[in-house]
Design a protein around this motif. Structure first.
Motif, PDB file in Angstrom:
ATOM      1  N   ASN A  73      -3.423   0.228  -5.304  1.00  0.00           N
ATOM      2  CA  ASN A  73      -3.613  -0.468  -4.031  1.00  0.00           C
ATOM      3  C   ASN A  73      -4.707  -1.524  -4.103  1.00  0.00           C
ATOM      4  O   ASN A  73      -4.678  -2.516  -3.368  1.00  0.00           O
ATOM      5  CB  ASN A  73      -3.945   0.541  -2.931  1.00  0.00           C
ATOM      6  CG  ASN A  73      -2.804   1.502  -2.667  1.00  0.00           C
ATOM      7  OD1 ASN A  73      -1.671   1.091  -2.457  1.00  0.00           O
ATOM      8  ND2 ASN A  73      -3.099   2.785  -2.706  1.00  0.00           N
ATOM      9  N   GLY A 107      -2.249   5.464  -0.230  1.00  0.00           N
ATOM     10  CA  GLY A 107      -2.783   4.307   0.461  1.00  0.00           C
ATOM     11  C   GLY A 107      -4.260   4.067   0.270  1.00  0.00           C
ATOM     12  O   GLY A 107      -4.850   3.244   0.976  1.00  0.00           O
ATOM     13  N   THR A 133      -7.777   2.983  -1.815  1.00  0.00           N
ATOM     14  CA  THR A 133      -8.398   2.185  -2.864  1.00  0.00           C
ATOM     15  C   THR A 133      -9.716   2.856  -3.228  1.00  0.00           C
ATOM     16  O   THR A 133     -10.146   3.807  -2.561  1.00  0.00           O
ATOM     17  CB  THR A 133      -8.692   0.763  -2.368  1.00  0.00           C
ATOM     18  OG1 THR A 133      -9.686   0.828  -1.324  1.00  0.00           O
ATOM     19  CG2 THR A 133      -7.435   0.097  -1.818  1.00  0.00           C
ATOM     20  N   ASN A 136      -3.611  -5.078  -4.416  1.00  0.00           N
ATOM     21  CA  ASN A 136      -2.820  -5.687  -3.343  1.00  0.00           C
ATOM     22  C   ASN A 136      -3.663  -6.721  -2.584  1.00  0.00           C
ATOM     23  O   ASN A 136      -4.681  -6.378  -1.975  1.00  0.00           O
ATOM     24  CB  ASN A 136      -2.326  -4.597  -2.380  1.00  0.00           C
ATOM     25  CG  ASN A 136      -1.287  -5.111  -1.414  1.00  0.00           C
ATOM     26  OD1 ASN A 136      -1.474  -6.144  -0.783  1.00  0.00           O
ATOM     27  ND2 ASN A 136      -0.185  -4.389  -1.291  1.00  0.00           N
ATOM     28  N   TYR A 156      -7.533  -4.476   1.184  1.00  0.00           N
ATOM     29  CA  TYR A 156      -7.343  -3.522   0.098  1.00  0.00           C
ATOM     30  C   TYR A 156      -7.887  -4.088  -1.213  1.00  0.00           C
ATOM     31  O   TYR A 156      -8.428  -3.352  -2.042  1.00  0.00           O
ATOM     32  CB  TYR A 156      -5.846  -3.223  -0.091  1.00  0.00           C
ATOM     33  CG  TYR A 156      -5.328  -2.072   0.730  1.00  0.00           C
ATOM     34  CD1 TYR A 156      -5.376  -2.080   2.120  1.00  0.00           C
ATOM     35  CD2 TYR A 156      -4.761  -0.973   0.113  1.00  0.00           C
ATOM     36  CE1 TYR A 156      -4.882  -1.025   2.864  1.00  0.00           C
ATOM     37  CE2 TYR A 156      -4.261   0.091   0.836  1.00  0.00           C
ATOM     38  CZ  TYR A 156      -4.326   0.058   2.213  1.00  0.00           C
ATOM     39  OH  TYR A 156      -3.837   1.115   2.935  1.00  0.00           O
ATOM     40  N   PRO A 197       0.830  -1.205   0.000  1.00  0.00           N
ATOM     41  CA  PRO A 197       0.000   0.000   0.000  1.00  0.00           C
ATOM     42  C   PRO A 197       0.860   1.248   0.000  1.00  0.00           C
ATOM     43  O   PRO A 197       1.873   1.318   0.689  1.00  0.00           O
ATOM     44  CB  PRO A 197      -0.811  -0.135   1.294  1.00  0.00           C
ATOM     45  CG  PRO A 197      -0.025  -1.061   2.154  1.00  0.00           C
ATOM     46  CD  PRO A 197       0.644  -2.011   1.211  1.00  0.00           C
ATOM     47  N   ASP A 228      -4.604   7.838  -5.577  1.00  0.00           N
ATOM     48  CA  ASP A 228      -3.683   7.371  -4.542  1.00  0.00           C
ATOM     49  C   ASP A 228      -2.373   8.156  -4.585  1.00  0.00           C
ATOM     50  O   ASP A 228      -2.315   9.253  -5.144  1.00  0.00           O
ATOM     51  CB  ASP A 228      -3.447   5.858  -4.711  1.00  0.00           C
ATOM     52  CG  ASP A 228      -3.028   5.506  -6.144  1.00  0.00           C
ATOM     53  OD1 ASP A 228      -2.158   6.196  -6.701  1.00  0.00           O
ATOM     54  OD2 ASP A 228      -3.571   4.531  -6.708  1.00  0.00           O
TER      55      ASP A 228
END
Length: 335
Positions: A187, A155, A157, A190, A204, A31, A118
């Motif tokens: 993110n 960080g 989403t 992930n 995430y 992230p 992000d």
């Protein structure tokens, strides 16, 4: 039949002629949690100050004001609006539906471009490493009638941004005629990271074919309900290469493809930053990408996800180019 006197015809032609009438991978993909630093203005001042303001334009028509993509109607200025029918003759078809009139750019109204995203997008102020996101550089590519309001934050989403109320904040401020650029996926891809919200641990990861699209749709419908123009921006690839290779991997291909599909499904403009950045990286190669495109950490290692000021500025230029590819009236504000 009435016959016009010859002297009147001659006088009329002389008058018209006289007045001159004219016709008219290196990164683990963790992230990207970085503190947000948002500024507003018209440009990213060497990366130390940024602009932020992604706003979508209203689905207004050209002369004759037809209904917008969200069902409301507004009179366009010189046929500059997105999404409404009845644009001026010769106007291009917008990606969000309807036609764009071909009115003169000198009459285009001031607009705000809001951005959600992000850490690859966000604004960084006085970064010792010269880290930057493309959102802080975007204003450099448009004239003074465009204000960029960069609401991107590290960080996040597509879901976390909503959970924290950030989408609601944008929708409270966005106005008819604005643009809303939305980039997620970095993110959302992930599969191990999590975040806490309301006492719950939330992953995430968002499946690109299902949940990712569902959350993105809320950005789209929210903007359209306010007669603003939503624009999906596919996430840039990471530095997944080795040696002096000119072939990069693309770990964000699935989420990028999901955004393309959603754009087609909902008739919403898509700026394919993923494809544009990948082509640029393949052209400059792995070595150059690690020297002056991606972020170099204090220990000399290369961050394969984030960007320095040069890389962010290149990507902002690609986003600006994408406004033309998507047939957006915003392109008429280019410097």
């Amino acid at each position: 039949m009435r016959i016009r006197p010859i002297f009147m015809t001659i006088a009329l032609h002389s008058f018209v002629a006289g007045i001159g009438l004219a016709s008219g991978g290196c990164s683990s993909g963790g992230p990207d949690d970085h503190p947000a630093a948002q500024t507003t203005g018209s440009g990213g001042g060497g990366g130390s100050t940024g602009t932020g303001t992604g706003a979508s334009t209203s689905a207004s028509s050209g002369a004759g004001g037809a209904s917008s993509a969200s069902g409301s109607s507004a009179a366009g200025v010189g046929g500059a609006g997105e999404g409404g029918g009845g644009g001026a003759a010769g106007g291009t078809t917008s990606a969000s539906g309807g036609s764009e009139g071909g009115g003169g750019s000198a009459e285009l109204p001031d607009v705000t471009v809001y951005i959600a995203g992000d850490s690859t997008v966000q604004t960084y102020v006085n970064s010792a490493l010269h880290q930057a996101g493309w959102g802080q550089m975007l204003g450099e590519f448009f004239d003074e009638r465009v204000r960029v309001d960069n609401r991107a934050i590290g960080g996040r989403t597509a879901r976390r941004y909503i959970d924290e109320g950030r989408l609601d904040d944008v929708l409270e401020d966005i106005q008819s005629g604005d643009y809303f650029l939305v980039q997620f996926g970095t993110n959302d891809s992930n599969k191990t990271a999590t975040y806490e919200h309301d006492g719950k641990t939330i992953p995430y990861y968002l499946d690109p074919a299902t949940d990712f699209k569902s959350y993105l749709e809320r950005y789209i419908t929210g903007a359209q309900a306010r007669s603003a123009t939503p624009v999906l921006v596919t996430p840039p690839p990471r530095r997944s290469c080795s040696g002096d290779s000119h072939q990069f991997g693309n770990g964000l291909a699935a989420h990028s493809q999901a955004m393309r599909e959603l754009g087609d499904e909902l008739d919403v403009a898509v700026i394919d930053l993923n494809a544009k950045t990948l082509a640029h990286l393949n052209s400059i190669g792995c070595v150059a990408a690690g020297e002056d495109f991606f972020l170099v950490r204090a220990d000399g290692s290369v961050d394969g996800t984030h960007f320095n000021e040069t890389g962010a500025r290149v990507m902002a230029g690609l986003v600006a180019d994408g406004t033309e590819d998507a047939g957006l009236t915003l392109a008429q504000y280019r410097k």
